[in-house]
Design a protein around this motif. Structure first.
Motif, PDB file in Angstrom:
ATOM      1  N   ASP A 110       0.770  -1.299   0.034  1.00 46.81           N
ATOM      2  CA  ASP A 110       0.191   0.238  -0.140  1.00 46.81           C
ATOM      3  C   ASP A 110       1.043   1.329  -0.152  1.00 46.81           C
ATOM      4  O   ASP A 110       2.047   1.108   0.494  1.00 46.81           O
ATOM      5  CB  ASP A 110      -1.056   0.154   1.098  1.00 46.81           C
ATOM      6  CG  ASP A 110      -2.093   0.987   1.030  1.00 46.81           C
ATOM      7  OD1 ASP A 110      -2.410   1.313  -0.112  1.00 46.81           O
ATOM      8  OD2 ASP A 110      -2.704   1.472   2.165  1.00 46.81           O
ATOM      9  N   THR A 146       1.266   5.485   0.812  1.00 48.45           N
ATOM     10  CA  THR A 146       0.761   6.379   1.517  1.00 48.45           C
ATOM     11  C   THR A 146       1.532   7.910   1.308  1.00 48.45           C
ATOM     12  O   THR A 146       2.586   7.766   0.568  1.00 48.45           O
ATOM     13  CB  THR A 146       1.321   6.230   3.143  1.00 48.45           C
ATOM     14  OG1 THR A 146       0.368   7.080   4.020  1.00 48.45           O
ATOM     15  CG2 THR A 146       2.631   6.263   3.393  1.00 48.45           C
ATOM     16  N   TRP A 189      -6.117  -5.138   5.694  1.00 44.72           N
ATOM     17  CA  TRP A 189      -6.340  -3.733   6.324  1.00 44.72           C
ATOM     18  C   TRP A 189      -4.983  -3.719   7.464  1.00 44.72           C
ATOM     19  O   TRP A 189      -4.923  -2.477   7.669  1.00 44.72           O
ATOM     20  CB  TRP A 189      -7.380  -3.958   7.024  1.00 44.72           C
ATOM     21  CG  TRP A 189      -7.896  -2.606   7.925  1.00 44.72           C
ATOM     22  CD1 TRP A 189      -7.867  -2.630   9.392  1.00 44.72           C
ATOM     23  CD2 TRP A 189      -8.188  -1.348   7.170  1.00 44.72           C
ATOM     24  NE1 TRP A 189      -8.352  -1.246   9.492  1.00 44.72           N
ATOM     25  CE2 TRP A 189      -8.564  -0.712   8.464  1.00 44.72           C
ATOM     26  CE3 TRP A 189      -8.488  -1.063   6.062  1.00 44.72           C
ATOM     27  CZ2 TRP A 189      -9.190   0.804   8.138  1.00 44.72           C
ATOM     28  CZ3 TRP A 189      -9.034   0.345   5.780  1.00 44.72           C
ATOM     29  CH2 TRP A 189      -9.031   1.231   6.885  1.00 44.72           C
ATOM     30  N   GLU A 209      -2.908  -0.853   6.754  1.00 43.30           N
ATOM     31  CA  GLU A 209      -3.233   0.501   6.955  1.00 43.30           C
ATOM     32  C   GLU A 209      -3.028   0.727   8.499  1.00 43.30           C
ATOM     33  O   GLU A 209      -2.937   1.987   8.887  1.00 43.30           O
ATOM     34  CB  GLU A 209      -5.191   0.481   6.730  1.00 43.30           C
ATOM     35  CG  GLU A 209      -5.293   0.109   5.292  1.00 43.30           C
ATOM     36  CD  GLU A 209      -4.993   1.239   4.365  1.00 43.30           C
ATOM     37  OE1 GLU A 209      -4.705   2.464   4.879  1.00 43.30           O
ATOM     38  OE2 GLU A 209      -5.358   1.185   3.075  1.00 43.30           O
TER      39      GLU A 209
END
Length: 394
Positions: free
Chosen positions: A127, A129, A328, A331
């Protein structure tokens, strides 16, 4: 560990940390820390390993307090360096040392008995950011900034912004690779670059790649399969739309044809060469109807789509949905770094020092992650603790 012996997680973690600490103090790392050949030539006052450990474990509100805390922690309060000496040493530190440090920790960890799996798989999530830091001249040049009606030029920018990305081992709580790129850089090329950097540590290990809707790319699928990896990636509604519309159930395999026009748009050699030989790729598609309630209590239903190459024998439709939900945790990892570890709190406007501060927190996150996963396993009752387990403090 000898066959038949009872695992001692306390001992194993201490052994892992000692090996990593020895690497930090090695001549190899000293060389990597240098910006100039004359940097860190002598071991006195604030040598390279103390600089690195200070960066990794800094956790107070100002440099003076952090230095006092660090030297008290190693039992050498009387040898604490001044704030000025610390900044002088920090400006010598080459940020490029952190990639080898992170990768060395990953290498050592995967060789240890501490590795955990989910159904015999490592779960590797990706992911991106954004990270914001003071808008110095070099940071703006390296990373760029977000433009809007009031911010149009470097002179208007109040902060620089990096497009950063992590590969995160969900099963073991550690970041395998972390990069900082320009704000406008795309996430898929960054992820493919990162996979190439860490695949050597995954050789011989079964792994599932987890990603959200920004990574549903036929090139990503092909490269992952080339590495021998499985994947579970959430898809955008329009991806493979014509194939998905023809599905007669909520869980089917589709055969996607990569025609000559599509092949010309491919950017990477591996998928290009693969689809030139065989223009077909087989993908399992799982649909899931998700319902949630608004603040007013009104139910809203939406269809989620997942792409995977995992078989139905191993993972049912429900398993795929539950498997994706584990993504998740990356995150949560970012939230921990930004909120609990104050990832974006800086003590210098020097661009290299800012980068070092960010990477230092990644290593701290990994050290904590290993301990956290052991504690989780103990609390869940899956870990047997021998009566004679060591009580080493680390």
């Amino acid at each position: 560990m000898k066959p038949g012996s009872i695992p001692d997680p306390d001992r194993d973690i201490a052994k892992l940390f000692r090996k990593f600490g020895a690497y930090i103090r090695s001549e190899e790392v000293r060389d990597l820390c240098r910006k100039k050949s004359s940097d860190f030539t002598r071991v006195y006052k604030f040598p390279w390993f103390d600089v690195l450990l200070y960066i990794i474990f800094r956790c107070k509100e100002c440099v003076t307090t952090e230095l006092s805390n660090y030297y008290a922690g190693i039992g050498l309060s009387e040898k604490r360096v001044s704030r000025q000496a610390a900044f002088k040493a920090l400006k010598k530190l080459n940020p490029q040392v952190f990639d080898p440090l992170i990768h060395k920790f990953v290498e050592l960890f995967y060789k240890s008995p501490l590795v955990k799996t989910f159904r015999s798989y490592l779960l590797i999530a990706v992911d991106g950011t954004t990270l914001n830091f003071p808008a110095g001249r070099l940071s703006l040049q390296r990373f760029g900034y977000i433009k809007n009606e009031s911010i149009r030029t470097d002179a208007d920018a109040k902060k620089a912004t990096s497009r950063s990305s992590a590969l995160y081992d969900v099963t073991n709580g550690i970041i395998l690779d972390f990069v900082m790129r320009r704000y406008k850089d795309s996430e898929i090329p960054i992820a493919i670059e990162q996979l190439g950097r860490i695949i050597q540590y995954l050789r011989g290990k079964a792994a599932i790649f987890l990603a959200d809707r920004y990574y549903d790319s036929v090139e990503v699928f092909s490269i992952l399969e080339g590495y021998g990896m499985k994947y579970c990636i959430r898809g955008k509604a329009n991806f493979f739309k014509h194939y998905v519309e023809k599905m007669e159930s909520n869980d089917e395999w589709i055969n996607v044809y990569i025609d000559k026009v599509w092949q010309k748009r491919l950017k990477y050699d591996q998928p290009r060469q693969r689809f030139e030989k065989d223009p077909w790729i087989k993908i399992r598609v799982v649909k899931y109807q998700y319902t949630y309630f608004t603040k007013k209590g009104i139910p809203v239903s939406t269809e989620l789509i997942y792409f995977t190459n995992l078989s139905e024998d191993e993972f049912s439709s429900a398993d795929i949905v539950s498997l994706y939900a584990k993504r998740w945790q990356i995150e949560v990892s970012y939230k921990t770094l930004k909120t609990d570890y104050e990832w974006e709190r800086f003590f210098s406007s020097d661009c290299d020092t800012e980068i070092c501060a960010i990477y230092g927190k990644v290593i701290f996150h990994n050290l904590c992650g290993v301990i956290r996963k052991q504690l989780d396993q103990m609390l869940e009752g899956d870990l047997v603790i021998p009566e004679n387990a060591s009580t080493n403090k680390y």
